[in-house]
Design a protein around this motif. Structure first.
Motif, PDB file in Angstrom:
ATOM      1  N   VAL A 126      39.694  38.440  32.762  1.00 11.66           N
ATOM      2  CA  VAL A 126      41.007  38.985  31.713  1.00 11.66           C
ATOM      3  C   VAL A 126      41.304  40.084  32.593  1.00 11.66           C
ATOM      4  N   LEU A 127      40.321  41.338  32.591  1.00 11.86           N
ATOM      5  CA  LEU A 127      40.003  42.247  33.598  1.00 11.86           C
ATOM      6  C   LEU A 127      40.558  42.618  34.997  1.00 11.86           C
ATOM      7  N   LEU A 128      40.293  41.243  35.599  1.00 14.88           N
ATOM      8  CA  LEU A 128      40.309  40.626  37.240  1.00 14.88           C
ATOM      9  C   LEU A 128      41.503  40.796  37.317  1.00 14.88           C
ATOM     10  N   LEU A 129      42.669  39.455  36.469  1.00  9.21           N
ATOM     11  CA  LEU A 129      43.781  38.928  36.413  1.00  9.21           C
ATOM     12  C   LEU A 129      44.466  40.458  36.079  1.00  9.21           C
ATOM     13  N   VAL A 130      44.477  41.637  35.620  1.00 11.09           N
ATOM     14  CA  VAL A 130      44.939  42.706  34.827  1.00 11.09           C
ATOM     15  C   VAL A 130      45.147  43.212  36.244  1.00 11.09           C
ATOM     16  N   LEU A 131      44.168  43.593  37.185  1.00 13.44           N
ATOM     17  CA  LEU A 131      43.757  43.956  39.099  1.00 13.44           C
ATOM     18  C   LEU A 131      44.675  42.905  39.612  1.00 13.44           C
ATOM     19  N   GLU A 132      44.993  42.115  39.736  1.00 12.24           N
ATOM     20  CA  GLU A 132      45.922  41.020  40.560  1.00 12.24           C
ATOM     21  C   GLU A 132      47.001  41.174  40.159  1.00 12.24           C
ATOM     22  N   PHE A 133      47.839  41.096  38.819  1.00 14.16           N
ATOM     23  CA  PHE A 133      49.432  41.531  38.343  1.00 14.16           C
ATOM     24  C   PHE A 133      49.249  42.809  38.920  1.00 14.16           C
TER      25      PHE A 133
END
Length: 395
Positions: free
Chosen positions: A126-133
Motif C-alpha cells: 500500500v505504501l508503494l502504491l501511495v508513492l506510485e500515485f
C-alpha cells in the motif's frame, strides 16, 4: 491471455494508440466500444494479475528450494539473472513492449520481503502504491500547468505540450507516419528504431512503474501465504471479495470512461483516467478478477484443463505470442501494421488464444515443462533438466 487483449494494440499500431484512441485505430462505433471495454475491465488488471502470480510463484520457488536444502538465494537470483537476459533479448530482438526484464529487476528486490507476514506485505504494498500515485499524479498536474500557461515561456510550453501529445494525446501526423513507415519496413530498421527509442526502457520502468509492480508482487506473496491464490479460501470469502473488488472499482472506471468520452479524450482527461486514478482502484479489480477466476474454474473441466496448461507454459506462450504477432504485423512478416482497426485486431487475439489452448495441453502430456520453461530452468540450475515425462501425467 488477458495481457494480449491490451498488448495487441501495441503490436499492431503506433504506440500512442495504446493510451488514446483518437491518436490512431479508430475512436467511434465498435472501435470506441472496444477501447472502453478494455479500459474498464482489462487495462492494467491483467498485467497486475500477472504481477500477483509472479510474486506468489517467487515465494513458492524459494520455499521449495529451502525444503530441498539448497541455497534459496542462489536459486532465486539465478532465475532472475536468466529472466533478465531473456527479457533483454525479447526487447531488442522481438518486441519493444517487453515486461520480463522489468520483472527480473523487481524480482531481485522482491527477495528481501520473502519472510514478511501477510499484514506487512500488504502494508508495504500500500505504501508503494501511495508513492506510485504521487508519481502518476504529476502528469495531469503538468498538463494542467501547460494548458493554463504556468509551465514557463512559450518555447518551454511548446516542448512540454509535444511531449505530452506523444504520451497521452494525439501526436503530430509526422510522428504517426514515421512509426508506420518503420514498422512496415525491414527487420534491421525495426530493431534499430527499437534500440534508439526503447533501449533504456528497463531502467526507465524502474522509476515509472517500479513501485506499483513491486507492490503487486508483494500482494501476490500475501495472496499465496494467506491461501487466496491457492484456492484455500471458502467460496463465501471469494464471493465477498469479488463483490468488494468489482463493486468499488467498476464505478470508478466507468466514471473515468465517461469523463474521457465527454472531454473528447483531452490529454488532461486521459492522463487522469488512465494514468493516475487506476493506481487507487486497479488493485481492487485485480483482486476481484483473481476471485472470479478461482470461482469459475471447475476442477476436471475440459476448458479449465486447457487454460491451466496454458498457464503452466506462460513463459513459452508469452514469447510465442510476441513472435507470432510481430511476424503478422511487422514489415518483415505479413506487414499488417496499422491496417486493421482497433476492433478488427481482436480476430488476431482469438487465433492466438486458440493456438495457446490447442498446443499447451498436448505438450504437457508428453513433457514436464514448456520449452522455454525447461530452458530457463536448465540455465538457472546450470545443467539440463529432465524434460520427458508429461507434467499433466505427473500432476
Amino acid at each position: 491471455m488477458g495481457i494480449l487483449l491490451m498488448n495487441i494494440v501495441a503490436f499492431s499500431m503506433p504506440m500512442a494508440a495504446y493510451i488514446n484512441p483518437t491518436a490512431f485505430g479508430g475512436a467511434t462505433g465498435a472501435d470506441l466500444a472496444t477501447y472502453l471495454v478494455n479500459y474498464v475491465l482489462f487495462d492494467g488488471k491483467m498485467r497486475g494479475l500477472f504481477s500477483f502470480l509472479f510474486g506468489a510463484s517467487t515465494l513458492l520457488v524459494i520455499e521449495r528450494a529451502q525444503s530441498r536444502g539448497v541455497s534459496a538465494a542462489g536459486v532465486h537470483y539465478a532465475r532472475m539473472f536468466w529472466l533478465l537476459l531473456f527479457g533483454l533479448a525479447h526487447l531488442f530482438l522481438i518486441w519493444w513492449g517487453d515486461i520480463l526484464a522489468h520483472y527480473a529487476i523487481m524480482g531481485m528486490i522482491l527477495w528481501f520481503f520473502r519472510n514478511r507476514s501477510v499484514g506487512k506485505l500488504i502494508l508495504i504494498g500500500v505504501l508503494l502504491l501511495v508513492l506510485e500515485f504521487l508519481l502518476m499524479a504529476s502528469m495531469p498536474m503538468w498538463i494542467w500547468a501547460l494548458q493554463n500557461g504556468h509551465a514557463g515561456d512559450a518555447a518551454q510550453t511548446a516542448k512540454g505540450m509535444l511531449a505530452m501529445q506523444k504520451t497521452v494525446g494525439v501526436p503530430p501526423a509526422g510522428i504517426i507516419d514515421a512509426s508506420l513507415a518503420v514498422h512496415r519496413g525491414d527487420y534491421a530498421a525495426i530493431v534499430a528504431d527499437r534500440i534508439a527509442r526503447h533501449g533504456l526502457a528497463p531502467i526507465n520502468m524502474i522509476f515509472f512503474v517500479g513501485p506499483e509492480t513491486l507492490a503487486y508482487m508483494l500482494f501476490g506473496m500475501a495472496g499465496y501465504r494467506s491461501g487466496m491464490l491457492t484456492g484455500a479460501w471458502s467460496r463465501g470469502r471469494y464471493v465477498r471479495w469479488l463483490l468488494i473488488g468489482f463493486g468499488i472499482s467498476l464505478p470508478a472506471y466507468i466514471a473515468g470512461a465517461v469523463y474521457m468520452v465527454q472531454s473528447d479524450f483531452d490529454m488532461l482527461a486521459v492522463a487522469s483516467a488512465v494514468m493516475t486514478m487506476p493506481v487507487i482502484f486497479r488493485p481492487l479489480m485485480i483482486l476481484g478478477w483473481a476471485c472470479l477466476i478461482i470461482l469459475l474454474m471447475r476442477e476436471g473441466g475440459a476448458l479449465t484443463a486447457r487454460i491451466a496448461a496454458a498457464g503452466r507454459m506462460a513463459f513459452s506462450n508469452y514469447l510465442l505470442t510476441s513472435i507470432l504477432c510481430a511476424t503478422f504485423f511487422y514489415g518483415y512478416g505479413f506487414g499488417f501494421f496499422g491496417y486493421l482497426s482497433r476492433f478488427e485486431i481482436y480476430a488476431v487475439v482469438l487465433v492466438v488464444w486458440a493456438l495457446m489452448l490447442l498446443w499447451s495441453k498436448p505438450w504437457l502430456e508428453r513433457f514436464r515443462y514448456g520449452p522455454l520453461e525447461w530452458l530457463w530452468r536448465s540455465l538457472s540450475r546450470g545443467r539440463p533438466q529432465p524434460l520427458a515425462g508429461g507434467a499433466i501425467a505427473d500432476a
